[in-house]
Design an enzyme around this catalytic site. Structure first.
Site, PDB file in Angstrom:
ATOM      1  N   LYS A 192       0.864  -1.187   0.000  1.00 22.60           N
ATOM      2  CA  LYS A 192       0.000   0.000   0.000  1.00 22.60           C
ATOM      3  C   LYS A 192       0.897   1.232   0.000  1.00 22.60           C
ATOM      4  O   LYS A 192       1.948   1.233   0.666  1.00 22.60           O
ATOM      5  CB  LYS A 192      -0.887  -0.034   1.261  1.00 22.60           C
ATOM      6  CG  LYS A 192      -1.926   1.080   1.343  1.00 22.60           C
ATOM      7  CD  LYS A 192      -2.795   0.916   2.598  1.00 22.60           C
ATOM      8  CE  LYS A 192      -3.868   1.992   2.685  1.00 22.60           C
ATOM      9  NZ  LYS A 192      -4.735   1.847   3.874  1.00 22.60           N
TER      10      LYS A 192
ATOM     11  N   SER B  73      -9.805   2.030   3.010  1.00 21.29           N
ATOM     12  CA  SER B  73      -8.897   2.782   2.170  1.00 21.29           C
ATOM     13  C   SER B  73      -7.891   1.911   1.411  1.00 21.29           C
ATOM     14  O   SER B  73      -7.308   2.385   0.442  1.00 21.29           O
ATOM     15  CB  SER B  73      -8.130   3.791   3.029  1.00 21.29           C
ATOM     16  OG  SER B  73      -7.267   3.125   3.928  1.00 21.29           O
TER      17      SER B  73
ATOM     18  N   SER C 128     -10.048  -0.387   7.174  1.00 22.37           N
ATOM     19  CA  SER C 128      -9.470  -0.255   5.831  1.00 22.37           C
ATOM     20  C   SER C 128      -8.786  -1.484   5.247  1.00 22.37           C
ATOM     21  O   SER C 128      -8.444  -1.485   4.076  1.00 22.37           O
ATOM     22  CB  SER C 128      -8.474   0.900   5.803  1.00 22.37           C
ATOM     23  OG  SER C 128      -9.168   2.098   5.658  1.00 22.37           O
TER      24      SER C 128
HETATM   25  N1  GLN Z   1     -13.163   4.445   6.522  1.00 21.74           N
HETATM   26  C1  GLN Z   1     -12.577   4.860   7.739  1.00 21.74           C
HETATM   27  C2  GLN Z   1     -12.129   6.295   7.609  1.00 21.74           C
HETATM   28  O1  GLN Z   1     -12.390   6.876   6.644  1.00 21.74           O
HETATM   29  C3  GLN Z   1     -11.431   3.969   8.095  1.00 21.74           C
HETATM   30  C4  GLN Z   1     -10.231   4.231   7.296  1.00 21.74           C
HETATM   31  C5  GLN Z   1      -9.058   3.362   7.678  1.00 21.74           C
HETATM   32  O2  GLN Z   1      -9.213   2.310   8.296  1.00 21.74           O
HETATM   33  N2  GLN Z   1      -7.868   3.813   7.298  1.00 21.74           N
HETATM   34  O3  GLN Z   1     -11.533   6.858   8.463  1.00 21.74           O
END
Ligand code: GLN
Length: 488
Positions: free
Chosen positions: A78, A153, A177
């Site tokens: 990532k 994400s 995410s």
């Molecule tokens: N969707 C959540 C956010 O927008 C979690 C994102 C994540 O786990 N990095 O913060």
């Protein structure tokens, strides 16, 4: 079987036994990325030259009977992990031209195990999002339906693995995410116990929640990758100093007598009936293998989304203050003075969602509001943690759906942040409590994958991987591939 249909474990074995070389495998995946990624946009950078050098080095090491336990196996990282000499953008204009001078500990550890890096995967900007639509480099498409999102994400990692452009990838999970995109793309992904994997060199979003983990097609492959990511790191003060568990040795154990708790809060009345059915069927398979299922309640979990959206933005506003156009990041053209430089660099460098988080977080931490928001949220966080602690006195594993929805249409929630935030309603509590959890493919609805979440007690990654592996020995959901991924 083509190389891209082989699991991470099979590729590792094949390279070790000399059935094929690391170079052959690496070239094969690079060719697939070239052919298919224009449609998916799952990579921000493909590091072809570096990957081939690493592959050749791995092949040479093998000749000399050297090389780590993952010698020559290619994966993707990532783009939140710093990679020496390679752009590390975090999918933001702010870091579009940032070439990291060092490797993140995760990258370093996997590199020492012999991993070849194919490239850096697309993601939501600074890991903020649930659809991969906030990336500066454009959205990622779901390989099961190119009109839909892959989740976020870590959407690029999930899409690349599902489409067989990489056998596995790294991801990070602050509120879901790893698990939510794994669910929406039909792969397996695990978020470890907080403090198990070093955060050093992983660009910080919300430091008390962020945790790196493996994303692969099966629990077995996740275990193999995780084994080579964990361990104490003196460069991260929150990385725990404890003996490393063996995630591979217990994978095959039978699950007779395992107690699985189903929280009523994870099956609310308005949950999509098909998702509830698929989830219950998957749990019934575990029951068939001897697990015992009981109903439980986690009453404070309903507060996890609002709690998270105070704590995560608060920590983000502090972490992201370093991107000011001076110390780090994008700098605007021709600033008239220092204030103008700060203002325009941050205005132009950050996207809308990141700005929204910085504003909310700064507000929640500001004088006069700190007690009302941040401190209150920390107290609720404790209640959520206590709910889980009570539940784990009675059960070994907690199960439910990973996501309340199937992969949704591109653009469907883009202008409605609250609806987007609800995508993580079943995953966020786990981060607030610091527990390990995974998502595994549990079935399909209208051709779209459904993820089932297994949550373990602290340091019980091995137990949830074992349950998922047993499930995957008896089912073939995790082996399904999106149609276009079949050809080279
Ligand atoms: N969707 C959540 C956010 O927008 C979690 C994102 C994540 O786990 N990095 O913060």
């Amino acid at each position: 079987m083509s190389l891209h249909d082989k699991s991470l474990t099979q590729l590792r074995d094949g390279i070790q036994q000399g059935d094929f070389s690391s170079r052959e495998v690496t070239e094969h995946f690079l060719a697939r990325i070239k052919k298919h990624d224009a449609q998916l946009n799952s990579f921000i950078s493909v590091t072809e030259e570096r990957a081939l050098q690493q592959a050749d080095a791995a092949d040479q090491a093998r000749q000399k009977n050297q090389g780590g336990v993952l010698n020559g196996v290619p994966i993707a990282h990532k783009d939140i992990f710093c990679t020496r000499g390679i752009r590390t953008s975090c999918a933001s204009r702010m870091l579009d031209n940032f070439i990291s001078p060092y490797d993140a500990t995760v990258v370093d550890k996997l590199g020492n195990a012999g991993i070849v890096t194919l490239g850096k995967t697309n993601m939501d900007e600074f890991a903020m999002g649930s659809s991969n639509e906030t990336s500066f480099y454009g959205p990622v498409k779901n390989p099961w339906d190119l009109e839909r999102v892959p989740g976020g994400s870590s959407g690029g990692s999930a899409a690349a693995v599902a489409a067989r452009l990489a056998p596995a990838a790294t991801g990070t999970d602050t509120g879901g995410s790893i698990r939510q995109p794994a669910a929406l793309c039909g792969i397996t992904g695990l978020k470890p116990t907080y403090g198990t994997v070093s955060r050093w060199g992983m660009i910080a979003f919300a430091s008390s929640l962020d945790q790196a983990g493996p994303m692969a097609r099966s629990a077995e492959d996740c275990a193999l990758l995780l084994q080579n990511m964990v361990g104490h790191d003196e460069k991260d003060s929150t990385c725990l100093n404890r003996a490393v568990d063996n995630y591979l040795s217990d994978l095959d154990n039978d699950i007779n007598g395992l107690t699985i708790g189903l929280p009523e809060e994870f099956f609310p009345a308005d949950l999509n009936g098909n998702i509830a059915d698929v989830t219950r069927k998957a749990i019934a398979e575990l029951e068939k293998q001897g697990a015992k299922v009981v109903s439980i309640s986690l009453p404070s979990v309903k507060l996890s989304v609002p709690t998270y959206y105070v704590i995560a933005p608060a920590e983000a506003s502090s972490n992201l203050s370093r991107f000011d156009g001076v110390r780090y990041g994008y700098r605007c053209e021709d600033p008239s003075d220092l204030m103008d430089l700060y203002k325009r660099s941050r205005s132009e460098g950050f996207g809308d969602e990141v700005k929204r988080r910085i504003l909310v977080g700064t507000y929640a931490l500001s004088h006069g509001y700190y007690d009302a928001y941040y401190l209150k949220a920390q107290k609720v966080r404790r209640l959520i943690r206590d709910d889980f602690a009570r539940a784990f006195e009675k059960v070994d594993v907690i199960a439910g759906p990973t996501s309340p929805e199937l992969a949704f249409g591109l653009g469907a929630k883009k202008d409605d942040p609250i609806t987007m935030y609800m995508a993580d309603v079943f995953t966020i509590a786990v981060n607030l409590a610091g527990l390990p959890a995974l998502s595994m493919p549990g079935g399909f609805i209208d051709g779209l994958p459904v993820g089932v979440q297994l949550i373990g007690n602290y340091f019980r990654e091995g137990q949830i991987l074992n349950a998922a592996h047993r499930f995957q020995l008896a089912t073939d959901w995790h082996t399904q591939a999106p149609t276009f991924a079949g050809d080279i």
